[in-house]
Scaffold this active site. Structure first.
Site, short mmCIF file in Angstrom:
data_model
loop_
_atom_site.label_atom_id
_atom_site.label_comp_id
_atom_site.label_asym_id
_atom_site.label_seq_id
_atom_site.Cartn_x
_atom_site.Cartn_y
_atom_site.Cartn_z
N ASP A 35 87.59 47.32 26.52
CA ASP A 35 86.93 46.88 25.41
C ASP A 35 87.04 45.42 25.16
O ASP A 35 86.92 44.83 24.07
CB ASP A 35 87.01 47.58 23.96
CG ASP A 35 88.29 47.84 23.58
OD1 ASP A 35 88.99 47.38 24.24
OD2 ASP A 35 88.35 48.32 22.53
N ASP B 87 87.36 40.91 21.77
CA ASP B 87 87.61 42.37 21.70
C ASP B 87 85.99 42.86 21.16
O ASP B 87 85.35 42.37 20.34
CB ASP B 87 88.64 42.56 20.36
CG ASP B 87 88.68 43.89 19.86
OD1 ASP B 87 87.84 45.05 20.52
OD2 ASP B 87 89.59 44.08 19.13
N LYS C 84 99.81 46.61 15.33
CA LYS C 84 99.25 46.71 14.23
C LYS C 84 100.25 46.55 12.86
O LYS C 84 100.47 47.55 11.91
CB LYS C 84 98.28 47.88 13.73
CG LYS C 84 97.42 47.88 15.06
CD LYS C 84 96.30 49.02 14.79
CE LYS C 84 95.14 48.84 15.85
NZ LYS C 84 95.36 49.17 17.15
N1 GDD Z 1 91.78 57.39 28.68
C1 GDD Z 1 92.03 56.91 27.36
N2 GDD Z 1 92.53 57.98 26.72
N3 GDD Z 1 91.62 56.06 27.01
C2 GDD Z 1 92.04 55.61 25.56
C3 GDD Z 1 92.46 56.58 24.93
C4 GDD Z 1 92.80 57.93 25.20
O1 GDD Z 1 93.23 58.90 24.75
N4 GDD Z 1 92.64 55.94 23.68
C5 GDD Z 1 92.46 54.61 23.51
N5 GDD Z 1 91.73 54.38 24.86
C6 GDD Z 1 91.14 53.23 25.43
C7 GDD Z 1 90.08 52.65 24.61
O2 GDD Z 1 88.93 52.99 25.23
C8 GDD Z 1 90.30 50.89 24.84
O3 GDD Z 1 89.80 50.53 26.09
C9 GDD Z 1 92.11 50.80 25.13
O4 GDD Z 1 92.44 52.23 25.37
C10 GDD Z 1 92.49 50.55 23.84
O5 GDD Z 1 92.20 51.62 22.86
P1 GDD Z 1 91.67 51.21 21.30
O6 GDD Z 1 91.42 52.27 20.46
O7 GDD Z 1 90.34 50.11 21.79
O8 GDD Z 1 92.74 50.19 20.65
P2 GDD Z 1 92.87 48.86 19.63
O9 GDD Z 1 91.51 48.05 19.83
O10 GDD Z 1 93.11 49.55 18.36
O11 GDD Z 1 94.25 48.16 20.18
C11 GDD Z 1 94.50 47.87 21.41
O12 GDD Z 1 93.68 46.59 21.75
C12 GDD Z 1 94.09 45.54 21.09
C13 GDD Z 1 93.70 44.24 21.78
O13 GDD Z 1 92.22 44.57 21.55
C14 GDD Z 1 95.96 47.65 21.59
O14 GDD Z 1 96.31 47.59 23.08
C15 GDD Z 1 96.49 46.34 20.87
O15 GDD Z 1 98.07 46.25 21.06
C16 GDD Z 1 95.88 45.28 21.44
O16 GDD Z 1 96.16 44.03 20.77
MG MG Z 2 90.06 48.33 21.21
#
Ligand code: GDD
Ligand code: MG
Length: 343
Positions: free
Chosen positions: A104, A216, A155
């Site tokens: 994403d 993001d 976070k």
């Molecule tokens: N296959 C799979 N299974 N993918 C997953 C799962 C899961 O259970 N959970 C989340 N994802 C994928 C999401 O689709 C996304 O592409 C990525 O893993 C990160 O998950 P998000 O749910 O989007 O996390 P976030 O946005 O709260 O935080 C993450 O991204 C930030 C940057 O945008 C973390 O990696 C943070 O450390 C980072 O700063």
């Molecule tokens: Mg995300």
């Protein structure tokens, strides 16, 4: 080299658009987000493992129709395993050093250059970094002047954040790092569990700063914003897909295929997906209109998201709403799961 693309999760922050589709298939300037990620991978990535669960058949269909010149494996998790669990679950497709990409994010990251940096530093893990003002929704690092990371907090509360540099969601990892992830029978977060464990163990964990832009796309506002930013970068005020009839006016907006927009209507800072019919004198501002929607004459849609195949009657005013009148898909969580922001 292999790359794991994390394409699971429900994308709850993008609902109702994610009631009907995988978040990574949401189009940005009429191209699914995941296509940007796959296209950014260096040539020596021969196999791409898409770690998927929710709506994985849509991904199979997409990759069945589109050839990216790499082997694509759709690796379905029996249930969401978390960002770490999903990578561990892809272990049998990984031969050597590998990449992990959140799906994403749209950015100017030069992935090949990050891999060169990783090699030079003889790193065990290298993560991409980007500076932000408000770090509380991200993973945040403490970093030394040579790029070595000594702390990773997912976070954090603002007062506990070690810097303003955040995890930008692309990693280069040695295969042995998989040993730091337990076999997943529960949600395992790469950010909350695995990275801190690797750092604590004294392994060489480095940060590579992205130059250019980083966006993001996980939330509605950022989804609208990414379309606008890319339009601006291309020097365009709007984008219109194929087979459209646009009689109204478009500003900083992106329009999919087979869309009709009637006279006196206006879309400002908005995203309109495929097969939408918009009547006359309609005002759309800072909103997303889902596929196949019908918007009646004189309606006003402000700061809102209209789910796929919804109908908004003539003259109706929709402000700050997420419109969805159909049943919510079974099993769709009512709250975000995984790396949620703790309050
Ligand atoms: N296959 C799979 N299974 N993918 C997953 C799962 C899961 O259970 N959970 C989340 N994802 C994928 C999401 O689709 C996304 O592409 C990525 O893993 C990160 O998950 P998000 O749910 O989007 O996390 P976030 O946005 O709260 O935080 C993450 O991204 C930030 C940057 O945008 C973390 O990696 C943070 O450390 C980072 O700063
Ligand atoms: Mg995300």
């Amino acid at each position: 080299m292999q790359a794991v693309i994390l394409a699971g999760g429900f994308g709850t922050r993008l609902k109702p658009l994610t009631y009907t589709r995988s978040k990574v298939l949401l189009p940005v300037l009429n191209k699914p987000m995941i296509a940007y990620i796959v296209e950014s991978l260096p040539e020596d990535v021969d196999r791409v493992i898409i770690a998927a669960n929710y709506k994985k058949e849509q991904l199979e269909e997409f990759f069945g129709k589109n050839d990216f010149g790499k082997e694509i494996v759709i690796n379905e998790e029996p249930k969401p395993l978390g960002t770490g669990g999903a990578v561990k679950f892809a272990e049998r497709y990984i031969d050597d050093r590998f990449l992990v990409m959140n799906s994403d994010i749209i950015s100017s990251l030069d992935v090949g250059d990050m891999v060169r940096f990783h090699t030079e530093k003889k790193a065990f893990v290298t993560i991409s970094l980007w500076p932000v003002e408000n770090v509380s929704e991200f993973g945040v690092v403490r970093i030394e002047s040579d790029g070595r990371i000594t702390q990773f907090v997912e976070k954090p509360k603002p007062e506990e954040a070690p810097s303003n540099l955040i995890n930008a969601g692309a990693y280069c990892m040695e295969r042995e790092s998989l040993d730091y992830i337990d076999n997943p029978d529960r949600l395992i977060s790469m950010e909350q569990e695995v990275f801190p464990r690797i750092i604590e163990d004294g392994r060489r964990f480095y940060g590579y700063r992205i130059e250019g832009f980083w966006i993001d796309v996980g939330r509605i506002n950022s989804y609208i914003e990414v379309n606008k930013i890319l339009l601006r970068r291309q020097g365009k005020r709007f984008l219109v897909g194929n087979n459209c009839e646009i009689e109204g006016e478009l500003q900083d907006s992106s329009v999919g295929n087979n869309v009709e927009i009637g006279k006196e209507s206006k879309a400002i800072s908005s995203v309109i997906l495929d097969n939408v019919k918009i009547g006359r004198d309609v005002q759309i501002e800072n909103s997303v209109i889902g596929e196949g929607c019908i918007i009646g004459d004189g309606a006003k849609i402000i700061n809102s998201v209209i789910g796929d195949e919804e109908e908004i009657g003539g003259g109706r005013i929709v402000k700050g709403e997420r419109v969805w009148t159909k049943p919510i898909p079974e099993g769709y969580p009512d709250k975000q799961i995984g790396n949620v922001v703790r309050v």
